[in-house]
Design a protein around this motif. Structure first.
Motif, PDB file in Angstrom:
ATOM      1  N   LEU A  43      22.060  57.371 -94.081  1.00 20.65           N
ATOM      2  CA  LEU A  43      22.318  56.199 -94.911  1.00 20.65           C
ATOM      3  C   LEU A  43      21.005  55.566 -95.365  1.00 20.65           C
ATOM      4  N   LEU A  44      20.054  55.442 -94.466  1.00 17.32           N
ATOM      5  CA  LEU A  44      18.755  54.875 -94.802  1.00 17.32           C
ATOM      6  C   LEU A  44      18.037  55.738 -95.831  1.00 17.32           C
ATOM      7  N   GLU A  45      18.009  57.044 -95.620  1.00 20.87           N
ATOM      8  CA  GLU A  45      17.299  57.917 -96.554  1.00 20.87           C
ATOM      9  C   GLU A  45      17.957  57.906 -97.934  1.00 20.87           C
ATOM     10  N   GLY A  46      19.281  57.944 -97.975  1.00 29.65           N
ATOM     11  CA  GLY A  46      19.975  57.895 -99.262  1.00 29.65           C
ATOM     12  C   GLY A  46      19.705  56.593 -99.998  1.00 29.65           C
ATOM     13  N   SER A  47      19.746  55.492 -99.279  1.00 35.30           N
ATOM     14  CA  SER A  47      19.466  54.187 -99.889  1.00 35.30           C
ATOM     15  C   SER A  47      18.011  54.107-100.341  1.00 35.30           C
ATOM     16  N   ALA A  48      17.129  54.715 -99.584  1.00 36.35           N
ATOM     17  CA  ALA A  48      15.703  54.699 -99.924  1.00 36.35           C
ATOM     18  C   ALA A  48      15.432  55.431-101.235  1.00 36.35           C
ATOM     19  N   VAL A  49      15.996  56.603-101.392  1.00 36.43           N
ATOM     20  CA  VAL A  49      15.736  57.360-102.627  1.00 36.43           C
ATOM     21  C   VAL A  49      16.393  56.695-103.832  1.00 36.43           C
ATOM     22  N   ARG A  74      28.005  51.741-107.592  1.00 27.65           N
ATOM     23  CA  ARG A  74      29.391  51.375-107.281  1.00 27.65           C
ATOM     24  C   ARG A  74      30.343  51.832-108.390  1.00 27.65           C
ATOM     25  N   ASP A  75      30.020  51.500-109.636  1.00 35.65           N
ATOM     26  CA  ASP A  75      30.950  51.696-110.741  1.00 35.65           C
ATOM     27  C   ASP A  75      31.013  53.131-111.250  1.00 35.65           C
ATOM     28  N   GLU A  76      29.889  53.818-111.280  1.00 34.74           N
ATOM     29  CA  GLU A  76      29.884  55.181-111.819  1.00 34.74           C
ATOM     30  C   GLU A  76      29.979  56.264-110.753  1.00 34.74           C
ATOM     31  N   HIS A  77      29.615  55.936-109.529  1.00 33.19           N
ATOM     32  CA  HIS A  77      29.599  56.970-108.490  1.00 33.19           C
ATOM     33  C   HIS A  77      30.455  56.631-107.277  1.00 33.19           C
ATOM     34  N   GLY A  78      31.041  55.456-107.255  1.00 33.76           N
ATOM     35  CA  GLY A  78      31.860  55.076-106.108  1.00 33.76           C
ATOM     36  C   GLY A  78      31.102  55.180-104.807  1.00 33.76           C
ATOM     37  N   ALA A  79      29.821  54.823-104.855  1.00 29.33           N
ATOM     38  CA  ALA A  79      28.950  54.951-103.682  1.00 29.33           C
ATOM     39  C   ALA A  79      29.443  54.075-102.533  1.00 29.33           C
ATOM     40  N   ASP A  80      29.117  54.510-101.341  1.00 21.95           N
ATOM     41  CA  ASP A  80      29.426  53.790-100.111  1.00 21.95           C
ATOM     42  C   ASP A  80      28.964  52.341-100.228  1.00 21.95           C
ATOM     43  N   GLU A  81      29.775  51.426 -99.720  1.00 19.54           N
ATOM     44  CA  GLU A  81      29.452  50.008 -99.799  1.00 19.54           C
ATOM     45  C   GLU A  81      28.126  49.680 -99.116  1.00 19.54           C
ATOM     46  N   GLN A  82      27.828  50.334 -98.010  1.00 21.18           N
ATOM     47  CA  GLN A  82      26.555  50.057 -97.335  1.00 21.18           C
ATOM     48  C   GLN A  82      25.372  50.467 -98.215  1.00 21.18           C
ATOM     49  N   VAL A  83      25.492  51.587 -98.906  1.00 21.94           N
ATOM     50  CA  VAL A  83      24.421  52.031 -99.807  1.00 21.94           C
ATOM     51  C   VAL A  83      24.233  51.013-100.920  1.00 21.94           C
ATOM     52  N   GLU A 109      28.731  39.880-105.258  1.00 26.65           N
ATOM     53  CA  GLU A 109      29.073  41.294-105.419  1.00 26.65           C
ATOM     54  C   GLU A 109      28.578  42.169-104.278  1.00 26.65           C
ATOM     55  N   PHE A 110      27.408  41.850-103.754  1.00 31.17           N
ATOM     56  CA  PHE A 110      26.770  42.710-102.761  1.00 31.17           C
ATOM     57  C   PHE A 110      26.163  41.869-101.637  1.00 31.17           C
ATOM     58  N   PHE A 117      18.382  45.985 -88.610  1.00 31.72           N
ATOM     59  CA  PHE A 117      17.495  47.146 -88.582  1.00 31.72           C
ATOM     60  C   PHE A 117      17.499  47.875 -89.922  1.00 31.72           C
ATOM     61  N   LEU A 118      18.669  48.136 -90.492  1.00 33.49           N
ATOM     62  CA  LEU A 118      18.734  48.840 -91.778  1.00 33.49           C
ATOM     63  C   LEU A 118      18.035  48.051 -92.877  1.00 33.49           C
ATOM     64  N   VAL A 119      18.264  46.759 -92.917  1.00 34.16           N
ATOM     65  CA  VAL A 119      17.612  45.913 -93.919  1.00 34.16           C
ATOM     66  C   VAL A 119      16.097  45.981 -93.747  1.00 34.16           C
ATOM     67  N   ASP A 120      15.632  45.796 -92.510  1.00 38.45           N
ATOM     68  CA  ASP A 120      14.193  45.864 -92.229  1.00 38.45           C
ATOM     69  C   ASP A 120      13.620  47.241 -92.541  1.00 38.45           C
ATOM     70  N   ALA A 121      14.353  48.274 -92.178  1.00 41.44           N
ATOM     71  CA  ALA A 121      13.848  49.635 -92.370  1.00 41.44           C
ATOM     72  C   ALA A 121      13.637  49.939 -93.845  1.00 41.44           C
ATOM     73  N   LEU A 122      14.551  49.500 -94.700  1.00 40.30           N
ATOM     74  CA  LEU A 122      14.364  49.750 -96.135  1.00 40.30           C
ATOM     75  C   LEU A 122      13.193  48.938 -96.680  1.00 40.30           C
ATOM     76  N   VAL A 123      13.020  47.726 -96.190  1.00 40.76           N
ATOM     77  CA  VAL A 123      11.846  46.929 -96.567  1.00 40.76           C
ATOM     78  C   VAL A 123      10.582  47.685 -96.156  1.00 40.76           C
ATOM     79  N   TYR A 124      10.556  48.144 -94.928  1.00 41.00           N
ATOM     80  CA  TYR A 124       9.401  48.895 -94.413  1.00 41.00           C
ATOM     81  C   TYR A 124       9.091  50.084 -95.319  1.00 41.00           C
ATOM     82  N   CYS A 125      10.107  50.867 -95.615  1.00 42.70           N
ATOM     83  CA  CYS A 125       9.896  52.084 -96.420  1.00 42.70           C
ATOM     84  C   CYS A 125       9.359  51.747 -97.807  1.00 42.70           C
TER      85      CYS A 125
END
Length: 182
Positions: A43-49, A74-83, A109-110, A117-125
């Motif tokens: 999830l982290l890697e997908g959100s990062a890219v 969300r609208d074009e790919h129906g991506a996971d809510e966490q992403v 909306e989001f 941890f996930l929030v911090d990790a994406l900030v870190y990356c």
């Protein structure tokens, strides 16, 4: 999350190769956190890219890339809510949304994830990766952003407001990495 890589490359590589290089570097940083991210590593890697996909010219509806990217996913790919929530809120986007008059839309909306941890990790990356996808320190990254946009610009004001929070998030992730058994 192969689909995330495919989407990010398709949207960014042709028109924004430097942004694509940054996104690849951010995802590489996320992969380096796999030992501390454990079951949320994909999830982290997908959100990062995908975090900057909203910069793609065809997706820039509001001009605020976190919101544009999350809506697209969300609208074009129906991506996971966490992403979508991670993309929408990456690197303290709520503060920039406030500067742009979009905080209400972003929060509604989001909503920010409860997983610190996930929030911090994406900030870190994001905040330890240069625009060219190379590792850097958070202090150098913030200075680069201020230099690129200007201290008095909307982005410059936002990043200076977010600066203490960025350093705190990066510090928490670095502490988690250090606490890992070797």
């Amino acid at each position: 999350m192969t689909w995330a890589w495919q989407i990010a490359e398709a949207e960014l590589a042709p028109s924004l190769p430097r942004r694509w290089a940054h996104s690849q570097g951010v995802a590489a940083r996320a992969a380096q956190l796999a030992s501390v991210a454990e079951d949320v590593a994909p999830l982290l890697e997908g959100s990062a890219v995908l975090h900057d996909v909203g910069y793609a010219p065809r997706l820039a509806v509001t001009g605020f890339h976190p919101l544009d990217g999350a809506r697209f996913l969300r609208d074009e790919h129906g991506a996971d809510e966490q992403v979508t929530r991670l993309v929408a809120n990456h690197s303290f986007a709520l503060l920039e949304a406030e500067e742009r008059g979009l905080r209400g839309a972003l929060e509604t909306e989001f909503p920010l994830l409860d997983d610190q941890f996930l929030v911090d990790a994406l900030v870190y990356c994001d905040m330890t990766t240069t625009p060219d996808g190379e590792p850097t320190s958070a202090r150098e990254r913030v200075a680069e952003i201020v230099s690129r946009y200007g201290a008095d610009s909307l982005v410059g004001r936002f990043i200076r407001r977010a600066e203490p929070e960025i350093y705190a998030a990066v510090g928490r992730v670095e502490a988690a990495l250090k606490a890992q058994p070797r």
